[in-house]
Design an enzyme around this catalytic site. Structure first.
Site, PDB file in Angstrom:
ATOM      1  CD  GLU A  64     -23.896  24.621 -26.274  1.00 10.35           C
ATOM      2  OE1 GLU A  64     -22.891  23.988 -25.940  1.00 10.35           O
ATOM      3  OE2 GLU A  64     -24.283  24.704 -27.456  1.00 10.35           O
ATOM      4  CB  CYS A  73     -22.046  24.614 -16.711  1.00  8.89           C
ATOM      5  SG  CYS A  73     -20.755  25.522 -17.569  1.00  8.89           S
ATOM      6  CD  GLU A  75     -20.642  20.692 -14.451  1.00  7.82           C
ATOM      7  OE1 GLU A  75     -19.594  20.106 -14.766  1.00  7.82           O
ATOM      8  OE2 GLU A  75     -21.265  21.434 -15.246  1.00  7.82           O
TER       9      GLU A  75
END
Length: 160
Positions: A64, A73, A75
Site C-alpha cells: 500500500e 495488489c 496478485e
C-alpha cells in the site's frame, strides 16, 4: 436478439489439508508472504504464490501507499515479477490468501478486477490455463481451472 448464458465451474475444498500436496505447499507460500505485506492503511494483508512450469515459486504481497492508488495488489506483484524475471516460462497455478486485523476472514476472497485482467493477459499470452486457488485466512478454498473462468469476455490484445 440472441441471448447466451455464461456459466463457470469451480471446485471447493473444505480446508487447506484437503488440497493436493503441491497446491498445499503453494498456499503455504502465499500465507508466508501474506504476513510480510505492507498494509498499514487497510489492515488487509494479501499473499499470492505462483507456480511456474518448472516448479519455480514466485511470491508477492500487497504493497500500500498513502498516495492512493499508488499501491499494488499481491496478485499483480507476483505475476509482474514472474513476467519480468521468467518471461518465457508458463504459469501453472496461483494461490491467494488474505488476513484482516479486524476479523478472521473465513470466506474465500477472489482477485479484484484489475488483478483478474492482469492475470488474464498472461493466460492468453501463454495460451494455457492458469489454475487459481483462493481462500480467506482459514476455511474453504475455491479453485477455478482457469482465470478466464473468473473473467469471462475478458479484454485482450486481439481487440487492439
Amino acid at each position: 436478439m440472441e441471448e447466451r448464458k455464461i456459466t463457470t465451474s469451480i471446485q471447493i475444498f473444505e480446508n487447506i489439508e484437503e488440497l493436493p500436496p503441491q497446491v498445499k505447499f503453494l498456499m503455504k507460500e502465499a500465507q508466508a508472504i501474506r504476513d510480510q505485506a505492507y498494509a498499514p492503511y487497510s489492515k488487509f494483508k494479501v499473499g499470492a504464490a505462483i507456480q511456474l512450469e518448472d516448479d519455480i515459486i514466485v511470491t508477492g504481497s500487497n504493497q500500500e501507499n498513502a498516495a492512493y492508488p499508488s499501491g499494488l495488489c499481491a496478485e499483480r506483484t507476483a505475476i509482474f515479477y514472474a513476467g519480468s524475471q521468467y518471461p518465457n516460462k508458463k504459469v501453472k497455478a496461483m494461490a491467494i490468501c488474505v488476513k484482516s486485523s479486524s476479523k478472521v476472514v473465513t470466506k474465500p476472497i477472489a482477485p479484484c478486477g484489475a488483478c483478474r485482467q492482469a492475470i488474464a493477459e498472461y493466460e492468453v499470452k501463454q495460451d494455457q490455463p492458469i489454475e487459481i486457488y483462493f481462500m480467506g485466512e482459514e476455511g474453504k478454498i475455491i479453485k477455478a481451472k482457469a482465470l478466464l473462468d473468473l473473467l469471462p469476455l475478458a479484454f485482450d490484445a486481439s481487440f487492439l
